[in-house]
Write a protein that holds these residues in place. Structure first.
Motif: not given
Length: 506
Positions: A35, A37, A40, A92, A96-97
């Motif tokens: 991932e 992410a 983040s 985070p 990472s939105d």
């Protein structure tokens, strides 16, 4: 007496070091599942570690020579730690939105650390829980697990160098009217409690593995032992549709709602003394009684059918078998009394008697010294015993009567503490209800949301019921509920005391 702000800042630096290390765990999960992410979590971890290191090591040479924190410093550190770590833990989500709104991210993180389990995912334009990256699912569960036993207690367990004013922090953090030390040294007490906590969590993971994936088993074990309630499924535990899973989680929710000092005594072979504990017997008695009433009222052949209160309840025809009624009844009873908040049924659609039982359980809570929220069974026992004594005093005005628990007299200071807590609990509940109502929520939803958050339960009633979420609430409502979650998790007095003028006077 002057408050040692440098010592407070240095201690918070130590907590940030721990938070930074904890953030590396979901970063590793993200890397393992490929991932994006991971950065983040990794970036937030590095920034948190740098800030924590600067405070911890930078202030080491200028900290007060008397390194023992006083009671006021203890209260300030405990209250600030939950705010600071929630502020950091929310980053985070935004970076990472996964959650575009920082308010939503803070609410979700505070809900995690306080083991409330109220979520904003699955509504208001936010992604469904099952659509979330696995690293964020794990981070939500990890915040539960850390917050369950307490961030301060965990720090005392793994960072012995922090041993400044240990008992002040321990007393301010451990749930319940009083903190019962297992050993004279607080750090040793913390280590033993965490060994029990980790051990029971590991056992639950093993029990869940035959019915779910390793990832789901770890996440649900974290949420269960912390009495949190975050699940990896949109429909919570109900989505597994497994009587075995329901049974395992029910058992471990009961264990999580018990005083962890009792678990430690049981492991030392003192089961008889454990069973003599009045609070434990009342706790188990409430579960049995509530389950019995829920079974009777939801079993279709029981014959108990009181007039329904709404059209929604008319669609519930009752469970066809005794086993089915018992399965769902005991699960929901335990989930609410322990403040875990997992769901396998929509209790709002149950008959009025069942709805009333569930509603009363919202005011109960787990045992003192457990990871559960709410008022706590101990306080109900103390209030009941004190009320009986007051009645006796009216009949025998010259008698000298003392309230006893487990054969020991209850100190007047503890009685005052219990009475103060209950008064503040009710006051905070109604102030929260008024604030939410003023922001546009209907009165029932406002009351239910305030009750659920101050009791750290998660699901409520109305538009925040067991099949709903908190995403639709206004931003200010979420900040208010976040405060209620923190106040409830820290037993109210710990938080509200820092707002009193007397606390800041020398």
């Amino acid at each position: 007496m002057t408050i040692h702000w440098i010592a407070i800042a240095r201690t918070l630096g130590g907590l940030l070091l721990f938070a930074g290390a904890a953030l590396l765990a979901p970063a590793g999960v993200a890397l393992g599942y490929g991932e994006a992410a991971w950065w983040s979590f990794g970036g937030t971890a590095l920034g948190t570690l740098a800030t924590g290191g600067a405070l911890w090591f930078g202030l080491g040479g200028v900290a007060p020579q008397d390194k023992d924190l006083g009671i006021r410093e203890g209260f300030v550190i405990v209250a600030l730690s939950w705010v600071v770590l929630s502020l950091v833990g929310a980053l985070p989500f935004v970076i990472s939105d996964v959650l575009p709104s920082y308010t939503d991210a803070f609410f979700e993180t505070m809900s995690g650390f306080t083991t409330t389990g109220a979520t904003i995912f699955g509504g208001g334009g936010n992604m469904d829980i099952e659509a979330m990256p696995r690293s964020f699912l794990f981070w939500r569960s990890l915040t539960h697990w850390i917050g369950g036993m307490g961030i301060i207690l965990l720090t005392l367990a793994i960072l012995p160098i922090l041993g400044i004013g240990g008992f002040q922090l321990y007393r301010a953090e451990v749930p319940g009217p009083s903190a019962d030390k297992l050993t004279p040294r607080v750090r040793e007490t913390a280590r033993r409690l965490w060994l029990v906590y980790v051990g029971i969590t590991a056992v639950q993971v093993l029990f869940l593995l035959p019915a779910m994936s390793g990832f789901d088993a770890i996440n649900h074990a974290f949420a269960t032992m912390a009495t949190g309630g975050f699940s990896t499924k949109n429909g919570s535990v109900a989505d597994f549709d497994s009587a075995y899973v329901d049974g395992v989680i029910t058992l471990f929710m009961v264990l999580a709602g018990m005083n962890f000092a009792l678990h430690y005594r049981m492991l030392r072979g003192k089961a008889i003394t454990v069973w003599r504990d009045t609070e434990l017997r009342v706790y188990l008695g409430i579960i049995v009684a509530a389950t019995g009433l829920l079974v009777v009222s939801t079993w279709s052949v029981s014959g108990v059918r009181l007039p329904v209160a709404s059209e929604a309840q008319t669609s519930f025809a009752g469970y066809d078998s005794l086993g089915e009624a018992l399965r769902y009844g005991v699960f929901q009873a335990v989930a609410i009394i322990t403040s875990t908040g997992f769901g396998t049924a929509d209790y709002e659609m149950w008959p009025p008697l069942a709805v009333g039982v569930v509603f009363l359980l919202f005011f109960c809570g787990g045992m003192a010294g457990s990871t559960g929220g709410g008022v706590k069974v101990m306080r109900h026992v103390v209030l009941a015993k004190n009320a009986l004594n007051e009645f006796k005093q009216l009949v025998h005005p010259r008698a000298v009567l003392r309230t006893h628990l487990n054969g020991q007299p209850i100190a007047p200071a503890v009685l005052r503490n219990v009475l103060l807590f209950v008064v503040l609990y009710i006051l905070l509940l109604f102030l929260g209800t008024l604030a939410l109502a003023a922001l546009g929520q209907d009165l029932w939803t406002a009351f239910a949301a305030a009750l659920s958050c101050v009791g750290n339960i998660g699901p409520g009633w109305g538009t925040v019921g067991p099949t709903e979420n908190y995403a639709h609430l206004p931003a200010l409502s979420k900040w208010i509920l976040s405060f209620l979650m923190m106040a409830g998790r820290l037993e109210i007095i710990t938080v509200l005391i820092v707002f009193t003028p007397a606390f800041w006077r020398r």
